[in-house]
Design a protein around this motif. Structure first.
Motif, PDB file in Angstrom:
ATOM      1  N   LEU A  98      37.491  45.851  42.032  1.00 12.13           N
ATOM      2  CA  LEU A  98      37.849  46.315  40.697  1.00 12.13           C
ATOM      3  C   LEU A  98      36.756  45.971  39.687  1.00 12.13           C
ATOM      4  O   LEU A  98      36.441  46.777  38.802  1.00 12.13           O
ATOM      5  CB  LEU A  98      39.178  45.717  40.272  1.00 12.13           C
ATOM      6  N   GLU A  99      36.174  44.787  39.806  1.00 12.43           N
ATOM      7  CA  GLU A  99      35.103  44.407  38.893  1.00 12.43           C
ATOM      8  C   GLU A  99      33.881  45.302  39.085  1.00 12.43           C
ATOM      9  O   GLU A  99      33.125  45.546  38.143  1.00 12.43           O
ATOM     10  CB  GLU A  99      34.729  42.942  39.106  1.00 12.43           C
ATOM     11  N   ARG A 100      33.704  45.815  40.305  1.00 11.44           N
ATOM     12  CA  ARG A 100      32.587  46.726  40.562  1.00 11.44           C
ATOM     13  C   ARG A 100      32.879  48.120  40.011  1.00 11.44           C
ATOM     14  O   ARG A 100      31.988  48.764  39.457  1.00 11.44           O
ATOM     15  CB  ARG A 100      32.325  46.804  42.071  1.00 11.44           C
ATOM     16  N   ARG A 101      34.114  48.573  40.130  1.00 14.73           N
ATOM     17  CA  ARG A 101      34.453  49.941  39.744  1.00 14.73           C
ATOM     18  C   ARG A 101      34.829  50.090  38.273  1.00 14.73           C
ATOM     19  O   ARG A 101      34.676  51.170  37.701  1.00 14.73           O
ATOM     20  CB  ARG A 101      35.619  50.449  40.606  1.00 14.73           C
ATOM     21  N   LEU A 102      35.349  49.041  37.656  1.00 16.96           N
ATOM     22  CA  LEU A 102      35.768  49.131  36.252  1.00 16.96           C
ATOM     23  C   LEU A 102      34.638  48.667  35.343  1.00 16.96           C
ATOM     24  O   LEU A 102      34.074  47.587  35.515  1.00 16.96           O
ATOM     25  CB  LEU A 102      37.016  48.280  36.013  1.00 16.96           C
ATOM     26  N   HIS A 103      34.317  49.473  34.356  1.00 15.10           N
ATOM     27  CA  HIS A 103      33.257  49.160  33.410  1.00 15.10           C
ATOM     28  C   HIS A 103      33.614  47.899  32.613  1.00 15.10           C
ATOM     29  O   HIS A 103      34.798  47.655  32.349  1.00 15.10           O
ATOM     30  CB  HIS A 103      33.071  50.343  32.454  1.00 15.10           C
ATOM     31  N   PRO A 104      32.636  47.075  32.230  1.00 16.47           N
ATOM     32  CA  PRO A 104      32.948  45.866  31.442  1.00 16.47           C
ATOM     33  C   PRO A 104      33.748  46.155  30.176  1.00 16.47           C
ATOM     34  O   PRO A 104      34.529  45.315  29.725  1.00 16.47           O
ATOM     35  CB  PRO A 104      31.561  45.301  31.107  1.00 16.47           C
ATOM     36  N   ARG A 105      33.595  47.354  29.602  1.00 15.01           N
ATOM     37  CA  ARG A 105      34.344  47.707  28.392  1.00 15.01           C
ATOM     38  C   ARG A 105      35.523  48.637  28.722  1.00 15.01           C
ATOM     39  O   ARG A 105      35.990  49.391  27.863  1.00 15.01           O
ATOM     40  CB  ARG A 105      33.420  48.354  27.366  1.00 15.01           C
ATOM     41  N   PHE A 106      36.001  48.561  29.952  1.00 10.08           N
ATOM     42  CA  PHE A 106      37.124  49.396  30.381  1.00 10.08           C
ATOM     43  C   PHE A 106      38.354  49.166  29.506  1.00 10.08           C
ATOM     44  O   PHE A 106      38.658  48.050  29.079  1.00 10.08           O
ATOM     45  CB  PHE A 106      37.479  49.070  31.839  1.00 10.08           C
ATOM     46  N   ALA A 107      39.089  50.249  29.251  1.00  9.26           N
ATOM     47  CA  ALA A 107      40.368  50.177  28.527  1.00  9.26           C
ATOM     48  C   ALA A 107      41.325  51.188  29.150  1.00  9.26           C
ATOM     49  O   ALA A 107      40.904  52.222  29.670  1.00  9.26           O
ATOM     50  CB  ALA A 107      40.175  50.474  27.048  1.00  9.26           C
ATOM     51  N   ASP A 127      42.929  45.794  28.779  1.00  5.78           N
ATOM     52  CA  ASP A 127      41.484  45.730  28.926  1.00  5.78           C
ATOM     53  C   ASP A 127      41.184  45.452  30.403  1.00  5.78           C
ATOM     54  O   ASP A 127      42.089  45.423  31.244  1.00  5.78           O
ATOM     55  CB  ASP A 127      40.856  44.667  28.018  1.00  5.78           C
ATOM     56  N   ARG A 128      39.937  45.234  30.731  1.00  9.08           N
ATOM     57  CA  ARG A 128      39.536  45.076  32.136  1.00  9.08           C
ATOM     58  C   ARG A 128      40.225  43.885  32.800  1.00  9.08           C
ATOM     59  O   ARG A 128      40.783  44.004  33.902  1.00  9.08           O
ATOM     60  CB  ARG A 128      38.025  44.900  32.197  1.00  9.08           C
ATOM     61  N   GLU A 129      40.232  42.763  32.134  1.00  9.36           N
ATOM     62  CA  GLU A 129      40.827  41.571  32.723  1.00  9.36           C
ATOM     63  C   GLU A 129      42.334  41.721  32.877  1.00  9.36           C
ATOM     64  O   GLU A 129      42.918  41.325  33.893  1.00  9.36           O
ATOM     65  CB  GLU A 129      40.512  40.343  31.855  1.00  9.36           C
ATOM     66  N   ALA A 130      42.978  42.339  31.887  1.00  6.52           N
ATOM     67  CA  ALA A 130      44.434  42.490  31.929  1.00  6.52           C
ATOM     68  C   ALA A 130      44.865  43.425  33.058  1.00  6.52           C
ATOM     69  O   ALA A 130      45.856  43.160  33.745  1.00  6.52           O
ATOM     70  CB  ALA A 130      44.951  42.996  30.587  1.00  6.52           C
ATOM     71  N   ILE A 131      44.125  44.516  33.270  1.00 10.41           N
ATOM     72  CA  ILE A 131      44.532  45.459  34.322  1.00 10.41           C
ATOM     73  C   ILE A 131      44.276  44.874  35.697  1.00 10.41           C
ATOM     74  O   ILE A 131      45.056  45.098  36.640  1.00 10.41           O
ATOM     75  CB  ILE A 131      43.816  46.819  34.148  1.00 10.41           C
ATOM     76  N   ILE A 132      43.210  44.083  35.853  1.00  9.64           N
ATOM     77  CA  ILE A 132      42.967  43.435  37.146  1.00  9.64           C
ATOM     78  C   ILE A 132      44.099  42.461  37.468  1.00  9.64           C
ATOM     79  O   ILE A 132      44.600  42.423  38.605  1.00  9.64           O
ATOM     80  CB  ILE A 132      41.599  42.724  37.142  1.00  9.64           C
ATOM     81  N   ALA A 133      44.536  41.696  36.465  1.00  9.97           N
ATOM     82  CA  ALA A 133      45.647  40.766  36.676  1.00  9.97           C
ATOM     83  C   ALA A 133      46.942  41.518  36.974  1.00  9.97           C
ATOM     84  O   ALA A 133      47.743  41.103  37.822  1.00  9.97           O
ATOM     85  CB  ALA A 133      45.811  39.882  35.448  1.00  9.97           C
ATOM     86  N   GLN A 134      47.157  42.645  36.285  1.00  8.96           N
ATOM     87  CA  GLN A 134      48.360  43.442  36.493  1.00  8.96           C
ATOM     88  C   GLN A 134      48.404  44.008  37.912  1.00  8.96           C
ATOM     89  O   GLN A 134      49.446  43.973  38.584  1.00  8.96           O
ATOM     90  CB  GLN A 134      48.399  44.582  35.470  1.00  8.96           C
ATOM     91  N   LEU A 135      47.282  44.538  38.383  1.00 13.16           N
ATOM     92  CA  LEU A 135      47.248  45.144  39.708  1.00 13.16           C
ATOM     93  C   LEU A 135      47.396  44.113  40.817  1.00 13.16           C
ATOM     94  O   LEU A 135      47.893  44.425  41.904  1.00 13.16           O
ATOM     95  CB  LEU A 135      45.954  45.935  39.895  1.00 13.16           C
ATOM     96  N   ALA A 136      46.980  42.876  40.547  1.00 13.43           N
ATOM     97  CA  ALA A 136      47.125  41.822  41.559  1.00 13.43           C
ATOM     98  C   ALA A 136      48.591  41.552  41.879  1.00 13.43           C
ATOM     99  O   ALA A 136      48.924  41.095  42.978  1.00 13.43           O
ATOM    100  CB  ALA A 136      46.442  40.544  41.077  1.00 13.43           C
ATOM    101  N   GLN A 137      49.489  41.839  40.923  1.00  8.60           N
ATOM    102  CA  GLN A 137      50.923  41.613  41.110  1.00  8.60           C
ATOM    103  C   GLN A 137      51.640  42.836  41.667  1.00  8.60           C
ATOM    104  O   GLN A 137      52.829  42.776  41.956  1.00  8.60           O
ATOM    105  CB  GLN A 137      51.556  41.240  39.756  1.00  8.60           C
ATOM    106  N   GLU A 138      50.928  43.940  41.841  1.00  5.80           N
ATOM    107  CA  GLU A 138      51.544  45.190  42.291  1.00  5.80           C
ATOM    108  C   GLU A 138      51.891  45.102  43.776  1.00  5.80           C
ATOM    109  O   GLU A 138      51.097  44.623  44.586  1.00  5.80           O
ATOM    110  CB  GLU A 138      50.569  46.345  42.044  1.00  5.80           C
TER     111      GLU A 138
END
Length: 319
Positions: A39-48, A58-69
């Motif tokens: 995800l860090e590779r595919r999502l831009h640092p300014r991802f929204a 934002d990028r960090e929030a969606i990565i955390a959200q998907l980890a719980q999916e």
């Protein structure tokens, strides 16, 4: 490609279109969605992201959200009905549908930086009605929010959207950029009474077009029509042709309406025959499509012919 050529719809099957669709599909796979490194590779640092619920991430929030999916079976989520539009040399917008779970319309903005494509922005919007996979489907009756009205210059954006919805729209004219779409609409409007162009509208936004090209000396008209891919299969073109035919016969006093359709286009055949157009002949091998010669069937309806049982689309307030 010069910057003034953008935006432009990417043909289905093109290398860039396939690459972007593949990247989007990868992000739907559990192996990718649960991998922080991927995800860090595919999502831009300014991802929204703006989710279908209206929440923003934002990028960090969606990565955390998907980890719980919860994990899903491979292929349980797929990119449906994708349309890729290149906005700049290194920027591509992908519009697509997600049909699993709660159906939604999706928009993804991909940017090419540091030698790879990254997702810069994503938005999901809950679908207004259940969606079905692209392909043949039974016609649905149009509801009261559909109508016809006269074409307007302000419809150019919706015309560009329609011409971007399916590669087969190339056969309807040259409107694969906003500038070309505006020229397309302007040409119809500047033709005056020769082009009787009606917008098929959903909540007043153009989703299709039906037009009669008038031959006043012979009191005839050539009828033609097209629909945005996302609104096909609902009998809208059939009903709009009924509205146009009534207008051309009753208001303009024309005697003969003509149309032609490719032999491999059963949808257009249904529109013609449902509206009382009678088959008059075949123009053999008239069109060359993807290297194959296609016959064209000609149809006509006279004012003295038996009418149709089609319920016309109502006129909107902008008649």
């Amino acid at each position: 490609m010069a910057s003034h050529d953008f935006p432009i719809a990417l043909p289905q099957g093109s290398a860039l279109s396939n690459a972007i669709i593949s990247l989007e599909q990868e992000l739907l796979e559990s192996s990718q969605r649960h991998s922080q490194a991927q995800l860090e590779r595919r999502l831009h640092p300014r991802f929204a992201e703006v989710g279908a619920s209206g929440r923003t991430y934002d990028r960090e929030a969606i990565i955390a959200q998907l980890a719980q999916e919860p994990a899903r079976d491979a292929g349980s989520l797929t990119v449906e009905s994708p349309v890729a539009i290149q906005l700049a040399d290194q920027l591509v917008l992908l519009r697509w549908r997600l049909l699993s779970g709660s159906p939604s319309e999706r928009s993804s903005l991909w940017i090419h930086e540091q030698g790879r494509w990254q997702l810069l922005f994503h938005q999901g919007t809950a679908a207004a009605r259940p969606l079905s996979p692209a392909g043949p489907k039974e016609a649905e009756p149009a509801d009261a929010e559909f109508s016809v009205r006269w074409l307007r210059l302000s419809d150019a954006d919706a015309v560009f959207e329609a011409f971007s919805s399916n590669p087969d729209m190339k056969r309807q004219g040259d409107a694969d950029s906003p500038q070309k779409a505006e020229s397309y609409v302007r040409a119809l409007l500047e033709a005056g009474d020769r082009q009787q162009a009606l917008a098929i509208a959903y909540r007043d936004r153009l989703v299709g077009l039906v037009c009669g090209t008038v031959d006043p000396e012979n009191q005839n008209a050539w009828v033609w029509y097209w629909m945005n891919q996302n609104y096909r299969g609902r009998s809208l073109a059939t009903r709009a042709v009924a509205t146009l035919a009534d207008y051309l016969f009753d208001e303009l006093g024309l005697y003969r309406l003509e149309l032609g359709l490719r032999a491999n286009n059963p949808g257009s055949k249904h529109v013609a025959e449902s509206n009382g157009f009678l088959h008059e002949g075949v123009e053999r091998g008239k069109f060359l499509v993807a290297g194959e010669r296609i016959d064209v069937h000609t149809y006509a309806r006279l004012r003295t012919d038996r009418g149709s049982a089609v319920t016309p689309l109502p006129w909107g307030t902008q008649r």
